[in-house]
Design an enzyme around this catalytic site. Structure first.
Site, PDB file in Angstrom:
ATOM      1  N   LYS A  99       1.018   6.286  -5.054  1.00  0.00           N
ATOM      2  CA  LYS A  99       0.477   7.553  -5.558  1.00  0.00           C
ATOM      3  C   LYS A  99       1.105   7.809  -6.927  1.00  0.00           C
ATOM      4  O   LYS A  99       2.121   8.502  -7.044  1.00  0.00           O
ATOM      5  CB  LYS A  99       0.817   8.664  -4.549  1.00  0.00           C
TER       6      LYS A  99
HETATM    7  N1  PPE Z   1      -6.875  10.346  -2.133  1.00  0.00           N
HETATM    8  C1  PPE Z   1      -6.348  10.844  -3.276  1.00  0.00           C
HETATM    9  C2  PPE Z   1      -6.803  10.300  -4.567  1.00  0.00           C
HETATM   10  C3  PPE Z   1      -5.411  11.876  -3.208  1.00  0.00           C
HETATM   11  O1  PPE Z   1      -4.893  12.356  -4.334  1.00  0.00           O
HETATM   12  C4  PPE Z   1      -5.031  12.397  -1.956  1.00  0.00           C
HETATM   13  C5  PPE Z   1      -4.027  13.505  -1.868  1.00  0.00           C
HETATM   14  C6  PPE Z   1      -5.598  11.844  -0.791  1.00  0.00           C
HETATM   15  C7  PPE Z   1      -6.507  10.823  -0.922  1.00  0.00           C
HETATM   16  C8  PPE Z   1      -5.212  12.311   0.583  1.00  0.00           C
HETATM   17  O2  PPE Z   1      -3.883  11.948   0.877  1.00  0.00           O
HETATM   18  P1  PPE Z   1      -2.968  12.767   1.893  1.00  0.00           P
HETATM   19  O3  PPE Z   1      -2.575  14.025   1.186  1.00  0.00           O
HETATM   20  O4  PPE Z   1      -1.832  11.869   2.165  1.00  0.00           O
HETATM   21  O5  PPE Z   1      -3.795  13.038   3.086  1.00  0.00           O
HETATM   22  N2  PPE Z   1      -4.036  14.411  -2.956  1.00  0.00           N
HETATM   23  C9  PPE Z   1      -2.887  15.256  -3.199  1.00  0.00           C
HETATM   24  C10 PPE Z   1      -2.909  15.838  -4.605  1.00  0.00           C
HETATM   25  C11 PPE Z   1      -3.930  16.835  -4.944  1.00  0.00           C
HETATM   26  C12 PPE Z   1      -3.733  17.427  -6.331  1.00  0.00           C
HETATM   27  O6  PPE Z   1      -4.708  17.962  -6.886  1.00  0.00           O
HETATM   28  O7  PPE Z   1      -2.633  17.393  -6.876  1.00  0.00           O
HETATM   29  C13 PPE Z   1      -2.742  16.315  -2.125  1.00  0.00           C
HETATM   30  O8  PPE Z   1      -3.664  16.575  -1.362  1.00  0.00           O
HETATM   31  O9  PPE Z   1      -1.648  16.862  -2.029  1.00  0.00           O
END
Ligand code: PPE
Length: 322
Positions: free
Chosen positions: A164
């Site tokens: 990430k």
């Molecule tokens: N894909 C992406 C690209 C992504 O950024 C997130 C989280 C997910 C999938 C889902 O991952 P998880 O949170 O582990 O279920 N995105 C984070 C950032 C958002 C932001 O705008 O900053 C979040 O949800 O915290």
């Protein structure tokens, strides 16, 4: 409290490089490496109010991913796994938050510029604030309208998508800028092969004939912790869940669709590219999974209690006890 501004700043706190400091002091130099090259990694974690005070959802898993993301970019954090977990708890506690969005970040700091980051300090910081519904006030209840990003997801042979990393969010920024200008709530990305990938900050699920489908890890997705939680919940509810290659035709033909993410939680999708999904209202399976998820994160589902880390009260210093 939304994003801390104005009066909140007087008391808000950050954790930075091992210390709790005033929010306003958590600053970087403009020639910080990460600002120029996107050389940082981060996490998004939520803490929810429970009967026993705030609890952090799947803290161990988020810290694990934070460490793996750092490893990909050669960052050795000067903090242990336990110290990072404690930092997440400390920002909730020090800001007296009942519920919170917690944002750990690690990045190559200030020293010199030039792409190769050798010898640069690794800075680590954690902030926390209250963050309500990510995709708009009524998103959880009514669902969101989605359009395709004109930009495809970064292919896995261009960047390791399991990390990430800050820099890869440039793709998300371009996608959301494009669809929000046209009045949509969120962008959906295709991968480099034209298969369905994910949202700008969420994973996607569709439901067809009571089977729950989501793109597999080969479709340039971040394998979300919420995605994993939802797959567990859905299977526990008796649904068949499959990770597979999905194309846009699958989305248009779906009975229901929803996004998952720490920030977005479980957000129903009511429309994609001007086509209604199912009835155009959040569907029954989506609502069932959403309701179990929102209960689990708040400690109302004993079977998922192991996903929660309760924020322990601050231990008083010797001077305070005296
Ligand atoms: N894909 C992406 C690209 C992504 O950024 C997130 C989280 C997910 C999938 C889902 O991952 P998880 O949170 O582990 O279920 N995105 C984070 C950032 C958002 C932001 O705008 O900053 C979040 O949800 O915290």
């Amino acid at each position: 409290m939304g994003f801390p501004t104005g009066d909140d700043l007087a008391n808000a706190k950050m954790w930075m490089n091992g210390k709790i400091i005033p929010w306003a002091d958590a600053k970087v130099h403009v020639l910080t490496h990460a600002l120029h090259y996107g050389s940082g990694v981060f996490e998004g974690i939520r803490a929810y109010a429970t009967e026993d005070g705030p609890a952090i959802f799947r803290l161990d898993d988020h810290i694990e991913r934070f460490l793996l993301s750092g490893k990909v970019y050669g960052m050795e954090y000067p903090h242990t796994r336990e110290e990072l977990k404690e930092a997440c708890m400390a920002v909730v506690r020090e800001n007296a938050l009942a519920s919170a969005y917690i944002r750990p970040i690690a990045y190559y700091g200030y020293g010199r510029l030039g792409v190769h980051p050798s010898g640069l300090p690794i800075e680590v910081a954690v902030g926390a604030w209250e963050w309500g519904s990510y995709l708009g006030d009524e998103a959880l209840e009514k669902g969101v309208r989605v359009a395709l990003s004109p930009w495809r997801r970064i292919p896995p042979d261009a960047l390791p998508v399991s990390a990430k990393a800050c820099g890869q969010y440039l793709s998300s920024i371009l996608g959301t800028m494009s669809v929000k200008k046209n009045g949509f709530h969120e962008a959906l990305f295709l991968d480099h092969n034209g298969n369905v990938s994910e949202g700008s900050g969420e994973n996607i699920f569709i439901i067809k004939d009571n089977v729950i489908l989501t793109p597999h890890s080969g479709s340039s997705i971040l394998e979300g912790i919420t995605r994993d939680s939802v797959m567990t919940i859905a299977r526990d509810l008796g649904y068949e869940v499959r990770e597979k290659t999905l194309v846009m035709g699958d989305v248009f033909g779906a009975d229901e669709a929803f996004f998952t993410g720490t920030a977005a939680e479980v957000t129903p999708i009511r429309e994609v590219e001007y086509r209604t999904i199912g009835s155009g209202e959040p569907g029954p399976v989506t609502k069932e999974i959403q309701s179990v998820y929102l209960d689990a994160v708040r400690g109302r589902r004993p079977e998922y209690a192991s996903w929660l880390t309760h924020v322990s009260p601050r231990t008083k210093t010797v001077e305070e006890t005296a």
